[in-house]
Design a protein around this motif. Structure first.
Motif, PDB file in Angstrom:
ATOM      1  N   UNK A 419       0.932  -1.304  -0.055  1.00  0.00           N
ATOM      2  CA  UNK A 419      -0.343   0.101   0.034  1.00  0.00           C
ATOM      3  C   UNK A 419       0.655   1.528  -0.234  1.00  0.00           C
ATOM      4  N   UNK A 420       1.720   1.582   1.037  1.00  0.00           N
ATOM      5  CA  UNK A 420       2.652   2.511   1.238  1.00  0.00           C
ATOM      6  C   UNK A 420       3.068   2.879  -0.331  1.00  0.00           C
ATOM      7  N   UNK A 421       3.934   1.475  -0.931  1.00  0.00           N
ATOM      8  CA  UNK A 421       4.402   1.720  -1.864  1.00  0.00           C
ATOM      9  C   UNK A 421       3.691   2.358  -3.410  1.00  0.00           C
ATOM     10  N   UNK A 422       2.556   1.895  -3.236  1.00  0.00           N
ATOM     11  CA  UNK A 422       1.074   3.230  -4.022  1.00  0.00           C
ATOM     12  C   UNK A 422       0.969   4.395  -3.929  1.00  0.00           C
ATOM     13  N   UNK A 425       6.460   8.240  -1.923  1.00  0.00           N
ATOM     14  CA  UNK A 425       7.856   8.170  -2.661  1.00  0.00           C
ATOM     15  C   UNK A 425       7.804   7.674  -1.903  1.00  0.00           C
ATOM     16  N   UNK A 426       8.874   6.853  -3.462  1.00  0.00           N
ATOM     17  CA  UNK A 426      10.321   6.376  -2.786  1.00  0.00           C
ATOM     18  C   UNK A 426      10.973   5.922  -1.153  1.00  0.00           C
ATOM     19  N   UNK A 427      11.758   7.102  -1.225  1.00  0.00           N
ATOM     20  CA  UNK A 427      12.140   7.839   0.201  1.00  0.00           C
ATOM     21  C   UNK A 427      11.508   8.298   1.054  1.00  0.00           C
ATOM     22  N   UNK A 428      10.300   7.730   1.109  1.00  0.00           N
ATOM     23  CA  UNK A 428       9.146   7.758   2.633  1.00  0.00           C
ATOM     24  C   UNK A 428      10.268   7.137   3.729  1.00  0.00           C
ATOM     25  N   UNK A 429      10.125   7.859   4.643  1.00  0.00           N
ATOM     26  CA  UNK A 429      10.459   7.154   5.568  1.00  0.00           C
ATOM     27  C   UNK A 429       9.603   6.045   6.444  1.00  0.00           C
ATOM     28  N   UNK A 430       8.499   6.152   6.329  1.00  0.00           N
ATOM     29  CA  UNK A 430       7.867   5.088   7.215  1.00  0.00           C
ATOM     30  C   UNK A 430       8.025   3.541   6.315  1.00  0.00           C
ATOM     31  N   UNK A 431       7.663   4.073   4.441  1.00  0.00           N
ATOM     32  CA  UNK A 431       8.728   3.062   4.067  1.00  0.00           C
ATOM     33  C   UNK A 431       9.332   1.936   3.986  1.00  0.00           C
ATOM     34  N   UNK A 432      10.696   2.934   4.188  1.00  0.00           N
ATOM     35  CA  UNK A 432      12.075   2.495   4.339  1.00  0.00           C
ATOM     36  C   UNK A 432      11.987   1.391   5.698  1.00  0.00           C
ATOM     37  N   UNK A 437      12.581  -3.782   7.860  1.00  0.00           N
ATOM     38  CA  UNK A 437      11.904  -5.235   8.374  1.00  0.00           C
ATOM     39  C   UNK A 437      11.471  -6.120   8.313  1.00  0.00           C
ATOM     40  N   UNK A 438      11.542  -6.281   6.558  1.00  0.00           N
ATOM     41  CA  UNK A 438      10.477  -6.704   5.264  1.00  0.00           C
ATOM     42  C   UNK A 438      12.502  -7.616   5.678  1.00  0.00           C
ATOM     43  N   UNK A 460      20.325   2.076  -1.110  1.00  0.00           N
ATOM     44  CA  UNK A 460      21.208   2.993  -1.954  1.00  0.00           C
ATOM     45  C   UNK A 460      19.884   3.671  -2.087  1.00  0.00           C
ATOM     46  N   UNK A 461      18.367   3.363  -1.385  1.00  0.00           N
ATOM     47  CA  UNK A 461      17.584   4.923  -1.685  1.00  0.00           C
ATOM     48  C   UNK A 461      17.675   5.430  -0.501  1.00  0.00           C
TER      49      UNK A 461
END
Length: 829
Positions: A419-422, A425-432, A437-438, A460-461
């Motif tokens: 969901x968060x990838x959609x 932004x790819x650089x979003x800290x919660x997404x990273x 964790x994955x 890399x991001x």
């Protein structure tokens, strides 16, 4: 009462009828002496399946020693409920052994009937049979499953649960409404509500609380029914239930509208118990009128009491429970905009009311209460775009990982990332953070390639977005070092972690827990690169800082450094010190973490190797190796990296204890598992192949041994170079293969190549150097150079006596002019 009585809901004092179903259920469960198939209570929502199971548990509790209730509507969380049973069976808790290991231990204990043979497990509200089939225990006890899914009919014995009979409806209303309701009125009311128990509960509560005449209730019920039918709703729910529920909510709204607001918010939690203390803790996050209600303990208590009086929620101790059917009706009755408002408030309450430190095991019970509410599909928790909510979501995944529930951590992280990838932004800290964790979960599950790819991209991001010195980038760098080790790139991991440690010291300080984690990993890198003195010194320093520092360092990290020191001492050839330090570390692990925690098991593996190397008691070494192997294989499976390390240790002690045939078969199986997990070119695969070659030779097949060792030597030379412990071990053993094949010239050439490398790498007195020298003297004699061989042999035996003592088996073998063999052990990475 049973000895163990866990999570069973309170008995319904108004429970009515169902005698035939309860008798059928009891007869079916008690019909078998040894193995009882699960029985499923199957029927539509609102007919009282859960209430039947509750009544059965209470009514027949004297027949059982253990009764345990498991919410089963979210399959990934079932193992957590099972794991919570572990301490009651005399097993290590999940905080010590991890969720997966604790759940596996519980299933094994129930299967064996130890310590309790008379047990009952209830899996409430299961959906698909295949979702939970592997966690339903088979054994001497009983299992009840409640489900709305008809597919259970083809899997287990089912007992169909329908609506009340008319007499049961009348009896129930007579209990629920203790005054003012005649038998004819009750029959009329039951007829209008289709005898559906949940609808009758709603109607009875409203009658009891308001004293509304039956004629008035029926008139309003018919009006609501016509309205519902005109709306075209309720396809998923009984019409009578929808109408009865609306009447109850409408009556409550007139008396206390803020209680209805709270109810609507609760519709966007999961159907599991909601801790009441979550509300005041979460009030700070809300600016709406609901926030004011939650912050006022008097108003909040009154609202919850009213919801209970109208049977819209069930009060269970310090929690409230709302039926999933009522939750669905509440959600469907709101506009999309209203749904979003209440959903957002529920998310904020969860995030603000949650504990803040997922690494603190003391807070894990509070995290555990919230998992089901985040994981429930109806909450759509992943759709929140608020930073606080997403931060809590990542913390929850971290808790699942820390507590050992790796599959649940993986599943939830993947859901968030999708969901968060959609929507960010790819650089979003919660997404990273979720991606990190994955990666951790994938690595611990042995899915190394997937973890490597995930972490490489995330790092890399992070570097591009935040820079090298950002705390998250530093954390991500540490994770990627583990991926490099898992990929067999030991030198790359060392280079990365060495640079990372300096950055950590500059940015976070020398004593920061995160800095000490990198120092520990760098010490592991030194060991994997055969730089044992450096590994020993850094492990010792890190252990001292962790154990003496002011920071609250987890026992797992202290033990990691402590055992790392013991391992490095052994690899330096200091077997006595390795045994002493390793025994202290193992005792600490047993005391602080329990015997089945992965860190304790790792320590036990290294201690068994030290006991074998020092050769004081092969029996003690063998007993410990066997115990660790059995515990690890039963808890984590035969293909887990920890189990493979335990297997290698066991087969090595089997070889030295003359159990060579058993060791050969088990090592061949282990090599195949290593290749599946790590890939065929990993150093551990080549090291294990070297062990297999050694076993072929001692089993009388030196030709196969030579072939295997030559392949292992090629692979290790390409991956690690010739000047590495693993490579040189294979060279020494390969020379012995050639000697066994009467090829003394080739054996001597290999010894001449290995000996100077070993002296440079480890020094003159290291056991592997001495063993290579002792074997070389035999090859020199076979070549006819007796004088040189004699001088070399005398010096070697003298060094053996000084280093290991006169009575050590290696000293004796060398003195008797026999060849020495060496093996590989795989440290955790």
């Amino acid at each position: 009462m049973p000895v163990v009585w866990g999570n069973v809901p309170q008995r319904n004092k108004n429970f009515t009828g169902r005698s035939e179903i309860l008798s059928l259920l009891r007869a079916g469960l008690s019909s078998s002496v040894t193995v009882v198939l699960p029985h499923a209570l199957q029927g539509m929502g609102g007919v009282g399946k859960t209430q039947l199971a509750i009544e059965y548990a209470h009514r027949y509790r004297s027949e059982y020693d253990l009764i345990w209730w498991i919410p089963a509507d979210q399959p990934p969380l079932v193992r957590s409920s099972l794991a919570a049973l572990a301490p009651h069976l005399g097993l290590p808790p999940a905080t010590a052994s991890g969720i997966e290991a604790a759940a596996a231990a519980v299933l094994d204990a129930l299967r064996r009937g130890e310590p309790y043979a008379k047990w009952l497990l209830v899996f409430d509200n299961a959906d698909q049979p295949e979702d939970i089939n592997d966690v339903i225990p088979r054994g001497p006890g009983d299992v009840i499953v409640t489900s709305r899914n008809h597919r259970w009919e083809s899997v287990v014995e089912t007992v169909s649960v329908d609506v009340f009979t008319r007499d049961e409806s009348i009896e129930f209303l007579g209990k629920r409404v203790r005054s003012g309701l005649s038998r004819d009125e009750a029959a009329t009311l039951a007829n209008e509500l289709g005898d559906l128990p949940l609808a009758l509960e709603q109607a009875g509560a409203l009658q009891a609380e308001t004293g509304m005449p039956v004629e008035e209730y029926l008139r309003l019920l018919r009006e609501h029914t016509v309205g519902i039918m005109s709306e075209g709703r309720s396809a998923d729910y009984p019409l009578s239930m929808t109408a009865a529920w609306r009447l109850s909510v409408s009556a409550l709204e007139q008396q206390q509208p803020e209680a209805v607001n709270l109810l609507r918010c609760c519709a966007f939690f999961g159907p599991e118990p909601i801790p009441r203390d979550l509300f005041p803790r979460g009030a700070q996050a809300l600016t709406s009128p609901l926030g004011a209600l939650l912050a006022d303990p008097i108003r909040l208590a009154r609202a919850i009491r009213e919801l209970g009086r109208f049977a819209l929620v069930r009060l269970e101790g310090r929690s409230i429970v709302i039926h999933r059917l009522i939750q669905a009706l509440l959600r469907d009755d709101l506009s999309p905009e209203e749904q979003q408002t209440y959903r957002d408030e529920a998310h904020l309450i969860l995030a603000a009311g949650a504990p803040k430190e997922p690494n603190d095991s003391r807070l894990w019970p509070r995290f555990a209460e919230l998992v089901a509410h985040v994981a429930a599909p109806s909450t759509q928790f992943e759709r929140s775009t608020k930073d606080a909510v997403r931060h809590f979501a990542s913390d929850l995944v971290r808790y699942l990982y820390n507590s050992g529930d790796l599959e649940a951590a993986k599943t939830l992280a993947e859901r968030f990332i999708k969901q968060w990838s959609a929507d960010s932004e790819p650089s979003s800290l919660p997404l990273l953070r979720a991606q990190r964790q994955l990666g951790n979960a994938l690595r611990d599950l042995g899915q190394y390639s997937a973890a490597y790819a995930r972490d490489e991209e995330t790092l890399a991001v992070a570097r591009e977005t935040f820079g090298e010195r950002d705390p998250f980038t530093l954390t991500m760098t540490n994770s990627f070092g583990a991926d490099l080790r898992a990929a067999g790139d030991f030198s790359g991991a060392l280079e990365l972690d060495r640079d990372s440690l300096e950055l950590h010291k500059e940015v976070l300080g020398h004593e920061a827990p995160q800095t000490l984690r990198v120092a520990n990993n760098l010490a592991v890198d030194y060991g994997l690169n055969s730089r044992y003195p450096e590994a020993r010194d850094l492990h010792q320093e890190t252990y001292r800082r962790r154990s003496e520092g002011s920071e609250d360092i987890p026992a797992t990290e202290i033990l990691s450094s402590w055992n790392g020191l013991a391992r490095a001492l052994r690899l330096c050839g200091d077997y006595g010190e390795a045994r002493d330090v390793g025994q202290d570390a193992y005792d600490y692990g047993l005391s602080e973490l329990g015997p089945e925690h992965p860190r304790t098991l790792e320590t036990a593996i290294d201690l068994s190797i030290a006991l074998r190397r020092i050769a004081v008691s092969y029996n003690d070494a063998a007993d410990l190796a066997r115990t660790v192997f059995e515990l690890s294989s039963s808890r984590f499976g035969n293909s887990a990296p920890l189990t493979l390390a335990a297997t290698v240790s066991l087969t090595n002690i089997q070889r030295t204890s003359s159990q060579v045939a058993e060791a050969l078969a088990l090592t061949a199986e282990t090599l195949e598992q290593y290749r599946k997990i790590y890939g065929p070119d990993h150093p551990y695969c080549h090291g294990c192949a070297g062990n297999l070659a050694l076993l072929y030779r001692v089993n009388g097949d030196p030709e196969t041994a030579r072939t295997l060792n030559e392949q292992a030597l090629t692979g290790l030379s390409e991956k690690l170079g010739r000047d590495h412990h693993y490579t040189l071990t294979v060279i020494v053993n390969l020379a012995s293969d050639h000697a066994a094949l009467s090829n003394a010239a080739r054996a001597r050439a290999l010894g001449d190549d290995a000996l100077p490398r070993l002296r440079r790498l480890f020094g003159e007195d290291h056991p592997l150097t001495l063993g290579c020298t002792a074997n070389l003297t035999l090859d020199l004699r076979a070549e006819g150079t007796e004088e040189e061989a004699g001088r070399l042999a005398a010096d070697t035996i003298s060094r053996y006596r000084d280093t290991l003592g006169n009575d050590h088996p290696d000293t004796i073998v060398a003195a008797e002019g026999r060849r020495l063999d060496f093996d590989f052990d795989s440290p955790q990475i």
